[in-house]
Design a protein around this motif. Structure first.
Motif, PDB file in Angstrom:
ATOM      1  N   LEU A 292       0.843  -1.190   0.000  1.00  0.00           N
ATOM      2  CA  LEU A 292       0.000   0.000   0.000  1.00  0.00           C
ATOM      3  C   LEU A 292       0.884   1.249   0.000  1.00  0.00           C
ATOM      4  CD1 LEU A 292      -2.747  -1.121   2.559  1.00  0.00           C
ATOM      5  CD2 LEU A 292      -2.667  -1.464   0.085  1.00  0.00           C
ATOM      6  N   PRO A 293       0.327   2.425  -0.293  1.00  0.00           N
ATOM      7  CA  PRO A 293       1.131   3.652  -0.362  1.00  0.00           C
ATOM      8  C   PRO A 293       1.726   4.022   0.999  1.00  0.00           C
ATOM      9  CG  PRO A 293      -0.969   3.951  -1.485  1.00  0.00           C
ATOM     10  CD  PRO A 293      -1.064   2.665  -0.721  1.00  0.00           C
ATOM     11  N   VAL A 294       3.016   3.807   1.148  1.00  0.00           N
ATOM     12  CA  VAL A 294       3.733   4.151   2.375  1.00  0.00           C
ATOM     13  C   VAL A 294       4.926   5.057   2.077  1.00  0.00           C
ATOM     14  CG1 VAL A 294       5.074   3.223   4.312  1.00  0.00           C
ATOM     15  CG2 VAL A 294       3.021   2.019   3.536  1.00  0.00           C
ATOM     16  N   GLU A 295       5.628   4.777   0.961  1.00  0.00           N
ATOM     17  CA  GLU A 295       6.828   5.542   0.615  1.00  0.00           C
ATOM     18  C   GLU A 295       6.498   6.996   0.294  1.00  0.00           C
ATOM     19  OE1 GLU A 295       9.565   3.080  -2.124  1.00  0.00           O
ATOM     20  OE2 GLU A 295       7.545   2.381  -2.543  1.00  0.00           O
ATOM     21  N   ASN A 296       7.236   7.907   0.931  1.00  0.00           N
ATOM     22  CA  ASN A 296       7.159   9.338   0.623  1.00  0.00           C
ATOM     23  C   ASN A 296       5.724   9.864   0.600  1.00  0.00           C
ATOM     24  OD1 ASN A 296      10.084   9.583   0.064  1.00  0.00           O
ATOM     25  ND2 ASN A 296       9.598   8.295  -1.696  1.00  0.00           N
ATOM     26  N   VAL A 301      -1.506   9.368   5.442  1.00  0.00           N
ATOM     27  CA  VAL A 301      -1.681   8.279   4.468  1.00  0.00           C
ATOM     28  C   VAL A 301      -0.792   7.088   4.832  1.00  0.00           C
ATOM     29  CG1 VAL A 301      -1.373   7.585   2.064  1.00  0.00           C
ATOM     30  CG2 VAL A 301      -2.327   9.835   2.589  1.00  0.00           C
ATOM     31  N   ALA A 302       0.474   7.363   5.162  1.00  0.00           N
ATOM     32  CA  ALA A 302       1.451   6.303   5.386  1.00  0.00           C
ATOM     33  C   ALA A 302       1.117   5.449   6.613  1.00  0.00           C
ATOM     34  CB  ALA A 302       2.848   6.902   5.522  1.00  0.00           C
ATOM     35  N   ILE A 303       0.717   6.094   7.709  1.00  0.00           N
ATOM     36  CA  ILE A 303       0.473   5.345   8.941  1.00  0.00           C
ATOM     37  C   ILE A 303      -0.720   4.387   8.808  1.00  0.00           C
ATOM     38  CG2 ILE A 303      -0.216   5.550  11.369  1.00  0.00           C
ATOM     39  CD1 ILE A 303       1.511   8.049  11.538  1.00  0.00           C
ATOM     40  N   LEU A 308      -2.712  -1.191   7.969  1.00  0.00           N
ATOM     41  CA  LEU A 308      -3.519  -2.133   7.182  1.00  0.00           C
ATOM     42  C   LEU A 308      -2.659  -3.278   6.641  1.00  0.00           C
ATOM     43  CD1 LEU A 308      -5.862   0.316   5.215  1.00  0.00           C
ATOM     44  CD2 LEU A 308      -6.543  -1.323   6.985  1.00  0.00           C
ATOM     45  N   MET A 309      -1.458  -2.953   6.161  1.00  0.00           N
ATOM     46  CA  MET A 309      -0.552  -3.993   5.668  1.00  0.00           C
ATOM     47  C   MET A 309      -0.187  -4.963   6.775  1.00  0.00           C
ATOM     48  SD  MET A 309       2.003  -1.751   3.198  1.00  0.00           S
ATOM     49  CE  MET A 309       3.131  -3.129   2.948  1.00  0.00           C
TER      50      MET A 309
END
Length: 547
Positions: A292-296, A301-303, A308-309
């Motif tokens: 899932l979107p985590v990078e940068n 959004v990242a947390i 979820l991952m």
């Protein structure tokens, strides 16, 4: 049975769509630039080094040399790279047959061959799952491979990962067939040994890390025979791939000590180095099923994405532990199925030997988990598809989460390109209507490739050279950056330019070591802009010149 193969065809079609969408949308990064140089039949001797050149010269730099032979490409790879030559020879033949002629076609042209390899791997892993376990497990393994974010990521890289991935699938399938003959106490037909040896030899000529897979196959096969007290004389064929690779051994030894491999060594050693490889390996396993979107990304959004991952992986892991489906599947199988898990364990042991004994942390790059990924994919499918009918829910969950993750990969919200060339180019194009010069300090050919990846993205943003000309240059920094600053001052006068932005890309340079002022072309004074300093893997600093 007809319905079964219709499902397989649909899975392969889905795999093709996921890998082909957006193939040219992402920027070419450092490693892909190296593929381009050798795949086009060029070398770093063709690069305009230690001088300034207009950005439109990139068209010539990245033009195809149709006269280059595979032998010539192998010689260039031997002296200017740290890889075996087969993939680059195939890439040159592919680009020559495809007729790639312009820069916009380059990314999709090169990545297409990796994409084809990725789709073929989905078909190959079906036969691996079928041979080791059952047709149903083969079908589920193909579905998992089709939507795996890790597999989609490798298939959209213009690098030599999907080809060895395909060869590992084929080699393991042949190995399972060989072991089945031995399980039944039958002699193994000669053609199976020869096919197995040929596949592994091709793997060695494609990627050095294929050696890990080859040794693990030999180890798994030997273990099974010793356990059953049945040693086959066919084991001598295990030496054949090594003999077929003998001509490249001197190059391999030289490549192993090259400076370009130093990035495997931790830059700033610390007490965490003992735990980091284990953590990175676990992250690699997670990314095989969910990304899932985590990078940068912003924290909001990242947390949640990271939570979820983690939640999905914990749920999936708990299912395996509580229901023991994986254990039951493996324990009930023959040695021809057990050989897959023995292979996986040996490869993991090899990875950690390289990390902790040789001191090179190859787990820092998740892509190198390709060496055993097909086995993991089949084992995951076996653990779910061989259990009770209610396991269907878990299979669907893995496919749906994988599909969503693959969409993020295609959109470059996951598995983002290292060094982020598009973001660097956007930062450098701070004032589109002002002339621009970028100076890159280089010590190795990797530094040159990195600078060229930035140049290609800047060229997209500044196609017109009449209003705001753009210049580029690479300067040798081996003896210190002070010589780079001196060479910038000795440049010939730039025509009709008395004001411009100068960006200095300086790998290995600390921020405080950038000089406050510089002289450009013996006539233009440049002053550092403290507010325009960035570091994305390497530092780059803006100087305001003239005016």
């Amino acid at each position: 049975m007809k319905k079964h193969y219709l499902f397989l065809a649909g899975i392969i079609a889905l795999a093709a769509v996921l890998r082909w969408v957006g193939l040219d949308a992402k920027p070419l990064w450092l490693d892909e630039i190296m593929t381009a140089v050798f795949g086009l039949g060029r070398s770093y001797n063709d690069m305009p080094l230690n001088r300034v050149f207009p950005l439109q010269d990139l068209t010539q730099i990245f033009s195809l040399n149709p006269a280059a032979s595979c032998g010539e490409i192998a010689g260039l790879v031997a002296s200017q790279s740290t890889h075996p030559p087969l993939f680059f020879c195939l890439m040159h033949a592919w680009l020559k047959a495809r007729g790639v002629a312009t820069l916009p076609e380059l990314a999709s042209g090169m990545r297409a061959i990796a994409c084809i390899g990725g789709v073929a791997t989905c078909a190959a892993i079906y036969y691996l799952g079928k041979a080791a376990f059952s047709p149903r497990i083969g079908l589920v393994a193909a579905a998992f491979m089709a939507v795996s974010p890790f597999a989609v990521y490798l298939s959209q890289e213009a690098r030599h990962y999907t080809l060895p991935l395909l060869l590992i699938c084929l080699a393991l399938t042949t190995l399972v067939i060989i072991q089945k003959h031995l399980d039944d106490r039958q002699s193994v037909p000669l053609q199976f040994w020869l096919i197995w040896a040929t596949i592994n030899a091709l793997g060695l000529w494609t990627h050095y890390f294929f050696l890990l897979a080859l040794v693990a196959q030999i180890g798994a096969l030997t273990f099974c025979q010793i356990w059953r007290r049945q040693i086959s004389p066919g084991l001598v064929f295990c030496l054949l791939p090594f003999f077929l690779f003998i001509p490249w051994y001197p190059v391999l030894m030289e490549h192993f000590t090259r400076q370009e491999t130093d990035w495997f060594i931790p830059f700033e050693p610390s007490w965490t180095d003992g735990f980091t490889p284990i953590f990175q390996t676990i992250i690699g396993w997670v990314l095989m099923v969910v990304a899932l979107p985590v990078e940068n990304q912003p924290l909001w959004v990242a947390i949640p994405a990271a939570i979820l991952m983690l939640g999905f992986v914990v749920w999936l892991g708990r299912y395996f532990i509580v229901n023991r489906t994986f254990y039951n599947c493996i324990s009930a199988g023959s040695f021809s199925s057990k050989i897959i898990i023995i292979f996986t364990i040996i490869v993991l042991a090899e990875l950690f030997i390289i990390v902790y004994i040789l001191g090179k942390d190859i787990t820092s790059a998740v892509r190198y988990h390709f060496t055993y990924y097909p086995a993991v994919c089949v084992l995951l499918a076996a653990g779910l598809a061989a259990g009770k009918p209610e396991n269907q829910r878990q299979i669907i969950a893995v496919i749906v989460v994988g599909l969503l993750s693959s969409i993020f990969v295609v959109s470059e919200l996951a598995f983002q390109k290292p060094y982020q060339p598009a973001i660097v180019a956007k930062n450098m194009n701070l004032q589109p209507n002002l002339p621009l010069m970028v100076a890159v300090g280089y010590d190795t050919f990797q530094d040159v490739a990195l600078g060229l990846s930035f140049a290609l993205e800047v060229e997209k943003l500044r196609p017109s050279q009449e209003i705001a000309p753009t210049y580029w240059g690479f300067w040798d920094r081996h003896d210190g950056y002070h010589l780079v600053w001196e060479n910038l001052g000795k440049l010939p006068e730039l025509p009709n330019i008395n004001k411009l932005n100068l960006w200095l890309v300086a790998p290995g340079l600390r921020r405080r070591d950038y000089p406050p002022t510089l002289l450009l072309s013996q006539q233009i004074n440049c002053t550092i802009d403290e507010n325009e300093y960035y570091r994305i893997g390497v530092p780059y600093q803006l100087y305001r010149c003239g005016g």
